[in-house]
Structures are given as structure tokens and as C-alpha cells.
Design a protein around this motif. Structure first.
Motif, short mmCIF file in Angstrom:
data_model
loop_
_atom_site.label_atom_id
_atom_site.label_comp_id
_atom_site.label_asym_id
_atom_site.label_seq_id
_atom_site.Cartn_x
_atom_site.Cartn_y
_atom_site.Cartn_z
N THR A 139 0.85 -1.21 0.00
CA THR A 139 0.00 0.00 0.00
C THR A 139 0.87 1.25 0.00
OG1 THR A 139 -0.46 -0.80 2.23
CG2 THR A 139 -2.37 -0.23 0.89
N GLY A 140 1.94 1.21 0.76
CA GLY A 140 2.85 2.35 0.80
C GLY A 140 3.41 2.67 -0.58
N LEU A 141 3.80 1.61 -1.29
CA LEU A 141 4.37 1.82 -2.62
C LEU A 141 3.34 2.43 -3.57
CD1 LEU A 141 6.49 -1.42 -3.08
CD2 LEU A 141 7.37 0.92 -2.99
N ASP A 142 2.11 1.96 -3.45
CA ASP A 142 1.05 2.54 -4.30
C ASP A 142 0.92 4.02 -4.03
OD1 ASP A 142 0.59 0.15 -5.49
OD2 ASP A 142 -1.01 -0.46 -4.13
N HIS A 143 1.01 4.33 -2.75
CA HIS A 143 0.90 5.72 -2.34
C HIS A 143 2.08 6.54 -2.89
CE1 HIS A 143 -1.14 8.19 0.93
NE2 HIS A 143 -0.42 9.01 0.20
N LEU A 144 3.26 5.96 -2.71
CA LEU A 144 4.48 6.62 -3.14
C LEU A 144 4.47 6.87 -4.65
CD1 LEU A 144 7.12 7.53 -1.76
CD2 LEU A 144 8.14 5.37 -2.45
N ALA A 145 3.89 5.92 -5.39
CA ALA A 145 3.84 6.03 -6.85
C ALA A 145 3.15 7.32 -7.29
CB ALA A 145 3.14 4.82 -7.45
N THR A 146 2.21 7.79 -6.49
CA THR A 146 1.47 8.99 -6.89
C THR A 146 2.29 10.26 -6.70
OG1 THR A 146 0.52 9.29 -4.69
CG2 THR A 146 -0.73 7.90 -6.21
N VAL A 147 3.35 10.17 -5.90
CA VAL A 147 4.17 11.37 -5.69
C VAL A 147 5.58 11.27 -6.30
CG1 VAL A 147 2.98 12.11 -3.59
CG2 VAL A 147 4.92 10.55 -3.41
N CYS A 148 5.88 10.08 -6.86
CA CYS A 148 7.22 9.85 -7.40
C CYS A 148 7.38 10.45 -8.79
CB CYS A 148 7.45 8.34 -7.51
SG CYS A 148 8.82 7.78 -6.55
N ASP A 149 8.51 11.15 -9.03
CA ASP A 149 8.77 11.66 -10.37
C ASP A 149 9.16 10.49 -11.28
OD1 ASP A 149 8.50 14.27 -9.33
OD2 ASP A 149 10.54 14.13 -8.53
N ALA A 150 8.88 10.67 -12.56
CA ALA A 150 9.27 9.62 -13.52
C ALA A 150 10.78 9.52 -13.49
CB ALA A 150 8.79 10.01 -14.91
N GLY A 151 11.28 8.31 -13.58
CA GLY A 151 12.74 8.14 -13.60
C GLY A 151 13.33 7.83 -12.23
N THR A 152 12.56 8.04 -11.18
CA THR A 152 13.06 7.68 -9.86
C THR A 152 12.99 6.16 -9.70
OG1 THR A 152 12.44 9.76 -8.82
CG2 THR A 152 12.59 7.84 -7.38
N ARG A 153 14.06 5.60 -9.22
CA ARG A 153 14.06 4.14 -9.02
C ARG A 153 13.97 3.82 -7.55
NH1 ARG A 153 18.18 2.55 -13.84
NH2 ARG A 153 18.31 4.72 -14.44
#
Ligand SMILES: Nc1ncnc2c1ncn2[C@@H]1O[C@H](COP(=O)(O)OP(=O)(O)OP(=O)(O)O)[C@@H](O)[C@H]1O
Ligand SMILES: [Mg+2]
Length: 422
Positions: free
Chosen positions: A94-108
Motif C-alpha cells: 500500500t505504501g508503494l502505491d501511495h508513493l507512486a502517486t508522488v514519485c517523479d518519472a525516472g526515480t528508481r
């Protein structure tokens, strides 16, 4: 930066050093932010940040795991790499799903977790996680994971740098480095280049019977022009697999280099050559120290006397301390058995250094002298000379390769191996 790392580091389990056949290429200039849950992991990440391979990366460590990461990136841009420690499963997804919404493209995203489970792993891959590292982690696990994000495992061209230096002047370190590079190219069939860093007096051109009009000086004196094509033009071909970046061996200029003068040359060579052998002159300066510390593997050549013993010991101590996540340097004895010269026995030498020499190369003035004066390798002068086997042994130890080339594994195999278990 966290401040408790030093105390916790000592309590950490000793993680094994990478095996000789493993090569971790340094990471480029990237930003890395780690969100840890445990002090042990934070300490491992901190010492990873001090590793030579992450020397260019900018690393920041925070506690608080996933929750802290989500909080941090609500308003701030994301870095090139986020390292997340998590010991849960559902919280993580769930955290990762959340993080995906704030992560810039290209961040690994790299996850450090405790659950060894294929279904979890698939879920992570589906969410675009770049690597999953099974804890407890040591510094080298973190180094490996971050560096591998930027070098495809199949990218054979990510070169490995081998630095060869003498414990004293004139002990034969150039001779050994040239013959070892020759063995790497001929017997291990690896494309190799010898970079002669003794600009004023280097003998690589003489030893390989080459007199190229250009060489390493052209690169080091015009760092702005250095790129793959430029360096390629400076190489002279010695054998099928062996090239030379020759020293000018002229005295019209002086060679007072700054600490990072060779950085661009080494980085460029790494991009095109699988194996780079540095013939480092016996001197102690900012750039020689940097070249040694930054190398993937190091060979010290020593003659069996007291000054060599002291210097080898000092080099070992310094290099081991500066490279805590690396294999220790290797050393060999050379010019062993000079008639009438008192010597320190190999066993005594080994006891003081706390490490065995890879080989002890005998003093053979006839054959080494002919090789040097004819511009030939020992193997070209006498195909069965006992030192040839020794050069090959050194080549194998330094590259981690044996003569029979290993089958390359699938790109998934590191993950599969990881899941099979630590
Ligand atoms: N095992 C050996 N037996 C006899 N002569 C050797 C042996 N190894 C090297 N030599 C000779 O010793 C001399 C010095 O060798 P070399 O130039 O390789 O040393 P070096 O450590 O690189 O010296 P420098 O400090 O000048 O860079 C050369 O003439 C070389 O042929
Ligand atoms: Mg030399």
C-alpha cells in the motif's frame, strides 16, 4: 546524516566481501535517499555511502521507513534512487502505491525487506520496484544494489580497473603489470588495455615494442576533449586483445597532476574496455593514492627486503582501511633469489603482511633482461618459462576468471538466486 552509525557498525555482523569474479561498477553522479526502519540498516547504508563506488553519488539517510518517505515527497521532488526499508508486506505494497502517486518519472526504488517470498517479489516488480534486497543487509549489499541500477548486468563493457604498483622503485612492477596484462589478453581472452601512468619514464611502449605518436598525455592534458572516440584514437594495438595507452616518456613537460587528473580517462576507459591495467609509478601523491583506492583490484609488487616489507605493510593497511567493502590488495614477490643478496623469506613476509603472496617470481636476469631489451614479453622469449604460469595465476586472481570462460547467466538469475536464499 545519522550520528549513531559508528557505534552500531561494530555490532553489525561481518558481511562477506564480494567474490573475485564479481565486479560492481561505480555509480554515476546520482542522488540517493534512504528511509530506514532500523539502526542496523541505517548504519549499513551509511557505510555504503562511504564506499568508493558510491563516491560520486549524493546520499541522504533518514529514519521512519515508508511513512517518512511518503511524507517527505508530498512536497519535495524525488531523487534518482529511493531506498526503502520495510519489514511488512501489506504496509509495503500500500505504501508503494501511495508513493507512486508522488514519485517523479525516472526515480528508481530499491526495497530492503525481510520477507523471502516469490509472490511478494512479483508484486514489487509489478509496481516497478527496481530491486529487492533481502535483509539483514551489509554495506556491500547496498552498494551492489545501487550500482547495478546503473549498469546492466549484461553490459560486458563496464570495465574493471586493476592497479599495479611497486612497494619500492625498480622492483619490477611495470614488468609484472605488462606480462600480467598480456596473459589477461592472451590466456583469458579478455580485451585489456595497459595505461602507463609513469608519464616521464614509463616503459610500456618499450616492453611491447610500440612507439605510438599519441598516448595518455594527450588525454590528461586536454580533459575536456576526453570521450570514447578520442581515447580510442590514442590507443595502440599490441595484440588481438591488448591495447596500450602509452606514456610519452619525454621530459619537455613536467607532470604535476592534480588529484583527479585521471578521472575522465579512467571513466572513459571503463565504458569501453572490460579490463584496464594501470601501471602506477612508485610515488605517493594525490592522484596515485586516488588511482589505487578507486581501483577494483590492486596488485603490489615487492622485492623480498625490509624496505619493501615495511612499504607493503603500509600500503596494505591504508588500502584495507580505505576500502572496507573490497577484497584486500594482492601482492607478489619479485626478483627473488638474487645471488648473494640476503632476503626476507616469503613465509616471514606473509606473516608480517598477514597475507600470502600470490606468487614469488624468481630473479632471472638473463630472460627478463632479454625481454626488456628486445621489447618482448617473457612468454615470447621462452614459452615454457616458470614465470609465465605465475603471470597467469596473477591474472586469474585479479580478474576472478579461469581460462575456460564461464557461461553467462540470464538477467533474471541474480533475482532468482536472491530468492533462493541467503
Ligand atoms: N624477476 C625478475 N628477474 C630479473 N629481472 C627483473 C625481474 N623483474 C623485473 N626485472 C628487471 O628489473 C628492472 C626494473 O623493472 P621495472 O621497470 O618493471 O620495475 P618498476 O618497479 O616498474 O620500476 P620503476 O620504479 O622505475 O617504475 C627491469 O630491467 C626488469 O627487466
Ligand atoms: Mg615502472
Amino acid at each position: 546524516m545519522i550520528s549513531y552509525a559508528r557505534q552500531t557498525q561494530e555490532e553489525q555482523p561481518e558481511t562477506p566481501l564480494p567474490p573475485a569474479e564479481e565486479h560492481i561498477a561505480p555509480a554515476p553522479r546520482v542522488s540517493v535517499q534512504a528511509f530506514c526502519e532500523t539502526v542496523e540498516t541505517a548504519a549499513a547504508v551509511q557505510s555504503a555511502g562511504e564506499d568508493r563506488r558510491l563516491g560520486k553519488a549524493h546520499l541522504k539517510i533518514q529514519m521512519g521507513g515508508m511513512a517518512a518517505a511518503i511524507e517527505a515527497y508530498r512536497s519535495a521532488p524525488t531523487p534518482n534512487v529511493i531506498v526503502l526499508e520495510s519489514d511488512g508486506r501489506n504496509d509495503l505494497l500500500t505504501g508503494l502505491d501511495h508513493l507512486a502517486t508522488v514519485c517523479d518519472a525516472g526515480t528508481r526504488v530499491v526495497v530492503i525487506g525481510r520477507i523471502n517470498d516469490v509472490t511478494l517479489y512479483r508484486e514489487l516488480v509489478r509496481r516497478g520496484v527496481s530491486d529487492y534486497v533481502l535483509g539483514p543487509v551489509g554495506a556491500i549489499d547496498v552498494v551492489r544494489s545501487i550500482c547495478n541500477l546503473f549498469s546492466a548486468p549484461e553490459a560486458k563493457a563496464v570495465g574493471r580497473i586493476i592497479a599495479v604498483v611497486g612497494a619500492k622503485g625498480g622492483v619490477g612492477s611495470s614488468t609484472v603489470s605488462h606480462n600480467v596484462a598480456w596473459a589477461i589478453a592472451r590466456d583469458l581472452a579478455m580485451d585489456a588495455v595497459v595505461a602507463d601512468l609513469d608519464l616521464a619514464f614509463g616503459t610500456a611502449g618499450l616492453d611491447y615494442n610500440q612507439d605510438p605518436p599519441q598516448g595518455i598525455a594527450d588525454a590528461v592534458f586536454s580533459p575536456d576533449r576526453v570521450d570514447t572516440a578520442f581515447i580510442d584514437r590514442l590507443l595502440s594495438k599490441c595484440t588481438d586483445h591488448l591495447s596500450l595507452l602509452a606514456a610519452p616518456a619525454t621530459l619537455d613537460r613536467v607532470y604535476d597532476f592534480g588529484t583527479d587528473a585521471f578521472d575522465s580517462v579512467f571513466d572513459t576507459l571503463r565504458a569501453t574496455m572490460p579490463c584496464i591495467v594501470l601501471d602506477i609509478p612508485h610515488q605517493w601523491s594525490g592522484w596515485t593514492k586516488r588511482a589505487l583506492i578507486g581501483a577494483d583490484d590492486i596488485l603490489i609488487v615487492a622485492a623480498p627486503d625490509l624496505a619493501n616489507l615495511r612499504n607493503t605493510k603500509n600500503l596494505f593497511d591504508l588500502l584495507k582501511a580505505s576500502r572496507p567493502n573490497d577484497r584486500p590488495p594482492l601482492y607478489c614477490l619479485n626478483q627473488v633469489g638474487v645471488p648473494k643478496r640476503p632476503e626476507i623469506a616469503a613465509a616471514e613476509f606473509a606473516k608480517a603482511i598477514e597475507s600470502q603472496p600470490v606468487v614469488s617470481i624468481p630473479f632471472e636476469p638473463q630472460i627478463f633482461g632479454s625481454a626488456a631489451n628486445n621489447g618482448q614479453m617473457i612468454a615470447e622469449i621462452s614459452a615454457n618459462h616458470k614465470s609465465i604460469e605465475m603471470f597467469l595465476q596473477i591474472a586469474q586472481r585479479l580478474t576472478g576468471r579461469s581460462e575456460t570462460k564461464k557461461q553467462k547467466s540470464s538477467f533474471l538469475s541474480p533475482l532468482i538466486e536472491k530468492l533462493r536464499g541467503k
